[in-house]
Design an enzyme around this catalytic site. Structure first.
Site, PDB file in Angstrom:
ATOM      1  N   ASP A  96       0.702  -1.495  -0.118  1.00 16.11           N
ATOM      2  CA  ASP A  96       0.497   0.330   0.194  1.00 16.11           C
ATOM      3  C   ASP A  96       1.130   1.007  -0.114  1.00 16.11           C
ATOM      4  O   ASP A  96       2.198   1.070   0.089  1.00 16.11           O
ATOM      5  CB  ASP A  96      -1.257  -0.068   1.483  1.00 16.11           C
ATOM      6  CG  ASP A  96      -1.999   1.383   1.022  1.00 16.11           C
ATOM      7  OD1 ASP A  96      -2.134   1.048  -0.071  1.00 16.11           O
ATOM      8  OD2 ASP A  96      -2.586   1.234   1.740  1.00 16.11           O
TER       9      ASP A  96
ATOM     10  N   ASN B 283     -10.482  -2.686  -6.729  1.00 15.74           N
ATOM     11  CA  ASN B 283      -9.117  -1.472  -7.767  1.00 15.74           C
ATOM     12  C   ASN B 283      -9.147  -1.777  -9.250  1.00 15.74           C
ATOM     13  O   ASN B 283      -9.327  -0.418  -9.329  1.00 15.74           O
ATOM     14  CB  ASN B 283      -8.058  -2.280  -7.896  1.00 15.74           C
ATOM     15  CG  ASN B 283      -7.207  -2.274  -6.776  1.00 15.74           C
ATOM     16  OD1 ASN B 283      -5.975  -3.198  -6.439  1.00 15.74           O
ATOM     17  ND2 ASN B 283      -7.399  -1.480  -5.611  1.00 15.74           N
TER      18      ASN B 283
HETATM   19  C1  FPP Z   1      -1.452   0.398  -3.600  1.00 17.16           C
HETATM   20  O1  FPP Z   1      -1.067   1.661  -3.778  1.00 17.16           O
HETATM   21  C2  FPP Z   1      -1.286  -0.503  -4.685  1.00 17.16           C
HETATM   22  C3  FPP Z   1      -2.087  -1.034  -5.354  1.00 17.16           C
HETATM   23  C4  FPP Z   1      -3.360  -0.480  -5.507  1.00 17.16           C
HETATM   24  C5  FPP Z   1      -1.164  -1.778  -6.510  1.00 17.16           C
HETATM   25  C6  FPP Z   1       0.174  -2.466  -6.141  1.00 17.16           C
HETATM   26  C7  FPP Z   1       0.768  -2.484  -8.119  1.00 17.16           C
HETATM   27  C8  FPP Z   1       2.437  -2.320  -7.404  1.00 17.16           C
HETATM   28  C9  FPP Z   1       2.748  -2.278  -6.299  1.00 17.16           C
HETATM   29  C10 FPP Z   1       2.731  -2.530  -9.141  1.00 17.16           C
HETATM   30  C11 FPP Z   1       2.205  -3.310  -9.824  1.00 17.16           C
HETATM   31  C12 FPP Z   1       2.708  -4.358  -9.193  1.00 17.16           C
HETATM   32  C13 FPP Z   1       2.997  -5.485  -9.820  1.00 17.16           C
HETATM   33  C14 FPP Z   1       3.820  -7.181  -9.228  1.00 17.16           C
HETATM   34  C15 FPP Z   1       3.165  -5.590 -11.600  1.00 17.16           C
HETATM   35  P1  FPP Z   1      -2.449   3.261  -3.713  1.00 17.16           P
HETATM   36  O2  FPP Z   1      -2.608   3.235  -5.062  1.00 17.16           O
HETATM   37  O3  FPP Z   1      -4.109   2.249  -3.425  1.00 17.16           O
HETATM   38  O4  FPP Z   1      -1.662   4.048  -2.866  1.00 17.16           O
HETATM   39  P2  FPP Z   1      -2.430   4.871  -1.674  1.00 17.16           P
HETATM   40  O5  FPP Z   1      -3.322   3.795  -0.538  1.00 17.16           O
HETATM   41  O6  FPP Z   1      -1.448   5.980  -1.166  1.00 17.16           O
HETATM   42  O7  FPP Z   1      -3.568   5.878  -2.467  1.00 17.16           O
END
Ligand code: FPP
Length: 257
Positions: A24, A72
């Site tokens: 996250d 998502n």
């Molecule tokens: C949460 O951060 C993360 C995600 C929804 C996606 C995780 C994806 C990656 C680490 C990159 C892609 C991974 C692979 C394996 C290809 P957020 O966007 O919810 O962060 P926030 O809470 O700060 O908004």
């Protein structure tokens, strides 16, 4: 074996066989630096690579990363498209690193929801790495704990309807057999980055007795040092699974006659 040597750090206590991570804080990491959220996802790939490689070298048996949840899909279209493009690129570019570190990759989740091209490269990477003898890297994609349980119950009910399973025989372990990847043991350690303290629909069945560790750093900054801190914390935990600590005998006067 391609990895020269497994080096398990001695942290003075138990070491987890299976680590699961809620990655996250990508968006926050980017926004705090005046960048668009998607740059956080791009930077997060560096952490995925480092944590995967370090875990494999330390002898972790399974690593499950929450890469994209069923929820998502509700994000803005450009962000979803960016994440799918990143996933495609990751699944191709990472092949040499996975091979070098003996890592087997597999997807768990409603994989049919993924765009055709992402599904294709996922299948190819799964096939290429299938015989690797080291760590299993499981990418949770279009994954939801509740949908996993609902999907499992649907398939279980079909077997009951066909007469292949008796209702009287259904127990915890029966339902487990219908989950996406029943062979992998439950996570010992569940890490969440960026400070939030919730499960967000991740591995609801499997995390029943996982030890939870919340790191304050956002995912793009969660690297080897932060992983070692989580592992040291885990080494100090006492796991009781609702029972009592095995090596702590009851005082004699309290032992039932
Ligand atoms: C949460 O951060 C993360 C995600 C929804 C996606 C995780 C994806 C990656 C680490 C990159 C892609 C991974 C692979 C394996 C290809 P957020 O966007 O919810 O962060 P926030 O809470 O700060 O908004």
């Amino acid at each position: 074996m391609a990895i020269e040597e497994i080096r398990r750090p001695d942290l003075g206590g138990p070491f987890p066989e299976h680590i699961a991570i809620i990655m996250d804080g990508n968006g926050r990491w980017a926004q705090e630096r005046g960048m668009r959220r998607v740059f956080g996802h791009r930077e997060g790939i560096g952490s995925v690579r480092e944590i995967t490689t370090e875990s494999a070298r330390m002898g972790v048996k399974s690593l499950t990363l929450y890469a994209f949840s069923v929820e998502n899909w509700k994000r803005p279209r450009v962000e979803v498209r960016y994440l799918m493009r990143l996933l495609r690129r990751y699944l191709v570019d990472e092949r040499p690193t996975l091979m070098k570190n003996d890592v087997r990759l597999r997807g768990i989740g409603r994989l049919d929801d993924l765009p055709t091209e992402a599904r294709r490269v996922l299948r190819e990477t799964e096939e290429l790495t299938a015989a690797n003898p080291g760590m299993c890297l499981r990418l949770a994609l279009s994954y939801g704990g509740r949908t996993e349980i609902a999907d499992a119950v649907k398939r279980l009910a079909e077997d009951v309807e066909r007469g292949e399973l008796a209702v009287a025989d259904i127990g915890d372990e029966t339902l487990r057999r219908y989950l996406y990847d029943p062979e992998t043991p439950d996570p010992d350690l569940l890490i969440r980055t960026a400070g939030e303290m919730r499960l967000s629909n991740f591995l609801l069945w499997q995390a029943s007795y996982s030890e939870i560790y919340v790191a304050s750093k956002c995912w793009p900054e969660f690297r080897k040092q932060e992983l070692l801190e989580a592992l040291s914390d885990y080494a100090r935990r006492v796991r009781k699974y609702g029972g009592l600590v095995a090596d702590r005998p009851s005082p004699p006067e309290r032992v039932a006659k």
